[in-house]
Motif scaffolding. Structure first.
Motif, PDB file in Angstrom:
ATOM      1  N   TYR A 198       2.305   1.656  -3.372  1.00  0.00           N
ATOM      2  CA  TYR A 198       1.287   2.110  -4.321  1.00  0.00           C
ATOM      3  C   TYR A 198       1.063   3.618  -4.212  1.00  0.00           C
ATOM      4  O   TYR A 198       1.002   4.321  -5.235  1.00  0.00           O
ATOM      5  CB  TYR A 198      -0.026   1.367  -4.081  1.00  0.00           C
ATOM      6  N   VAL A 220       0.841  -1.200   0.000  1.00  0.00           N
ATOM      7  CA  VAL A 220       0.000   0.000   0.000  1.00  0.00           C
ATOM      8  C   VAL A 220       0.881   1.257   0.000  1.00  0.00           C
ATOM      9  O   VAL A 220       0.623   2.214  -0.750  1.00  0.00           O
ATOM     10  CB  VAL A 220      -0.941   0.010   1.216  1.00  0.00           C
ATOM     11  N   LEU A 257      -4.672  -0.241   3.742  1.00  0.00           N
ATOM     12  CA  LEU A 257      -3.832  -0.036   4.918  1.00  0.00           C
ATOM     13  C   LEU A 257      -4.692   0.022   6.182  1.00  0.00           C
ATOM     14  O   LEU A 257      -4.342  -0.544   7.221  1.00  0.00           O
ATOM     15  CB  LEU A 257      -3.028   1.259   4.763  1.00  0.00           C
ATOM     16  N   GLU A 273      -7.161   3.989  -2.339  1.00  0.00           N
ATOM     17  CA  GLU A 273      -6.603   2.688  -1.986  1.00  0.00           C
ATOM     18  C   GLU A 273      -5.909   2.647  -0.627  1.00  0.00           C
ATOM     19  O   GLU A 273      -5.318   1.632  -0.269  1.00  0.00           O
ATOM     20  CB  GLU A 273      -5.626   2.191  -3.066  1.00  0.00           C
TER      21      GLU A 273
END
Length: 626
Positions: free
Chosen positions: A169, A166, A245, A241
């Protein structure tokens, strides 16, 4: 197949079938899921997820991945980490970031991936899946130290790898948008802060509601599942996104909250996760086209080779330096690192999002992830046992004994097994049942032995036999049936079925048939006359004890039987080759010189004198199992 309902029905059928085949063959489920997805996807074109589910495909994958990562977070209990070896902690604290960094260099320079894609795929590949490593450890039957390291690494690094992915990303999206270092730092910091705040606030709020009795029992697990989806969606609104997390941290927070209902939550999430993992993996496999497979080239193979032959050995050998593991055990651990379903699921989700942000080569992540998963599962699965045999790594201790059901009788048996230097464990979901064993320092497992949590935390490979010794006949049969493939169908045993007594103390067959289940499965019944739980507890209270006797050329098995009270029950014989031979209703055991007989009977009185009078030699009651 254009009908989404029929497609979902087929996916569910194939997913459960794959899980069942994995259970029957003791093979990682990912192998059968991969075959199922390839069959209905690239091979036949029966299911084309993009066309079948349309705009709903990405939200479906996102929510499924969120729940899977929450489940992974539930396995990360800090108290259990402190109890692991220093080698495990170094593998996580130092090894995981090192794997991420070296993987990034390999992905960028060998595979030729962009900086953004390299950061994400290397973060994902830190994860070694527990659902993959557990079946491998069961078949390999490794010594305790390397088996423990590989098992705990897989459990702990699962959520940590997701957090790495994460963070990678969010950084990749910032790079793709042309942000500077300050913006990238703010985005990463924002993802961590926002995800942590929402996760901790949600978990604390739910925990407080549970403690105050504001939520009924039947709503607790559904409420947490709903909270996971809500927290995931709310965080994604603030930062794209970052919800992944949030849910991972939520799982970690719940795992360390000491909620009384946490065990029920784990059982609930096991059911949900199995369905989601099975369906998601088939969908992602079916999404791959033959064109994607054909795009795999030499540079991808170079990256794969670097992961297996350079990065993994370098990380393991450096972090385990100075540990209690032997050099052979370190080499074995340096070779074994199968990737699992989480790697494919997260890569599939992030690949689509990165492509939307203009990272063109992000589409390579999914076929590359499948390549790594497929090769590591097959390669490590087929080589772990031959490689360990070649290294000469075998179990030195005798086969262990797993006893399901805490009781005074179970504790007495475990105490005798421990005296013989046998690995022994008593498992029970009732804490009070384990009290006698805890007082005697006998290893225990508090929880449901049939749960996924037990599968992750227990090294089943060290137990050569299982005795289901609870006061519930149906549960004993269920335990033997479910764990039979792992321990061995011929090495699972249960106590005799309890007989219902009438007012005169005689067995009431009609009532027994009304109140008991009839089984065509289960384990073999212990003792020649099939003693029940009630009978054994009563005998123990009357003074019966366990004893162990080593036989010799002069004092054989028949001499042993003659020297004991006729009521004495032979439980098992530890053979000279290390095998445990149990006495059952269907099999009478025999023993030879140097075998050790473990029996349960009235206290032995004047055995030596009786043996000398009757046989002119005496038994050897070994105090230390020598």
């Amino acid at each position: 197949m254009s009908d989404p309902v029929l497609a979902l029905a087929l996916i569910a059928l194939l997913g459960i079938a794959a899980q069942w085949l994995a259970w029957r063959t003791q093979t990682p489920a990912i192998v059968f899921l991969l075959l199922a997805g390839f069959l209905v996807g690239p091979a036949t074109g029966l299911i084309a997820p993009d066309e079948t589910f349309g705009v709903f495909l990405k939200p479906m994958i996102s929510i499924a991945v969120a729940i899977i990562l929450f489940e992974g977070g539930l396995t990360l209990n800090f108290a259990e980490i402190r109890e692991t070896s220093a080698a495990v902690r170094r593998m996580i604290i130092i090894g995981a970031p090192l794997t991420w960094g070296l993987g990034f260099l390999a992905a960028h320079n060998l595979a030729g991936l962009s900086v953004e894609t390299s950061a994400v795929i290397s973060g994902i590949m830190v994860v070694t899946g527990p659902t993959v490593i557990m079946p491998l450890l069961r078949t390999a039957r490794l010594p305790r130290r390397p088996a423990s390291l590989l098992r705990w690494e897989a459990i702990i690094v699962d959520p940590i790898g997701a957090i790495f992915a994460v963070i990678a990303y969010e950084g990749a999206v910032s790079l793709a948008q042309g942000d500077g270092l300050l913006e990238i730092a703010m985005r990463l910091g924002g993802a961590i802060v926002i995800g942590t705040i929402i996760a901790l606030a949600t978990s604390r709020l739910i925990a407080a509601a549970f403690v105050r009795g504001l939520v009924p029992e039947f709503l607790k697990a559904p409420l947490i599942l709903a909270a996971v989806v809500i927290a995931f969606g709310a965080t994604n609104i603030v930062l794209e996104e970052a919800g992944l997390l949030t849910v991972t941290i939520m799982g970690i927070a719940f795992a360390n909250s000491r909620l009384a209902s946490l065990e029920e939550l784990r059982r609930f999430k096991e059911t949900i996760t199995i369905v989601l993992v099975s369906g998601l993996f088939i969908v992602l496999t079916a999404s791959i086209t033959l064109g994607d497979i054909m795009q795999i080239g030499v540079r991808d193979l170079l990256f794969l080779g670097a992961l297996l032959l350079v990065i993994r050995p370098l990380v393991v050998l450096s972090t385990t330096l100075g540990s209690k593991l032997t050099w052979k055990e370190r080499i074995l651990c340096a070779w074994i690192a199968p990737r699992g379903i989480v790697a494919v699921a997260v890569s599939g989700l992030f690949a689509a999002s990165l492509v939307e942000h203009g990272v063109e080569d992000a589409g390579r992540m999914v076929p590359l992830a499948f390549l790594i998963v497929m090769v590591t599962v097959v390669l490590h699965g087929f080589t772990i046992r031959p490689f360990s045999n070649w290294l000469g790594i075998t179990r030195a201790e005798p086969p262990g004994l797993l006893i399901v059901g805490g009781s005074p009788w179970s504790t007495a048996l475990a105490r005798k097994a421990a005296e013989m230097q046998m690995p022994v464990l008593i498992a029970d979901a009732n804490w009070n049942h384990l009290s006698p064993a805890r007082r005697d320092g006998i290893p225990i497992y508090y929880g449901e032995i049939l749960s996924e949590a037990a599968e992750h935390r227990l090294d089943m490979a060290q137990y050569g036999a299982l005795i289901a010794a609870t006061d519930n006949d149906a549960y004993n049969a269920l335990v033997c049936t479910d764990l039979g493939p792992e321990v061995g169908r011929s090495q699972v045993f249960q106590l005799g079925r309890t007989r219902v007594q009438d007012g005169d103390g005689h067995a009431d067959i009609e009532r027994a048939e009304r109140h008991q289940l009839h089984f065509t499965v289960g384990g073999r019944t212990l003792f020649r006359d099939g003693m029940s739980y009630t009978q054994l507890q009563r005998m123990l209270a009357e003074g019966w004890v366990f004893s162990r006797t080593r036989l010799s050329e002069e004092f054989g098995y028949d001499d042993f039987l003659a020297s004991r009270d006729p009521e004495t029950k032979v439980l098992f014989i530890l053979k000279t080759n290390g095998r445990l031979a149990f006495s059952t209703t269907a099999e009478r055991v025999n023993a030879g010189p140097d075998d050790v007989v473990v029996s349960f009977g009235p206290p032995v009185k004047d055995v030596v004198e009786r043996a000398e009078e009757n046989h002119s030699h005496k038994p050897v009651d070994t105090p230390h199992g020598k």
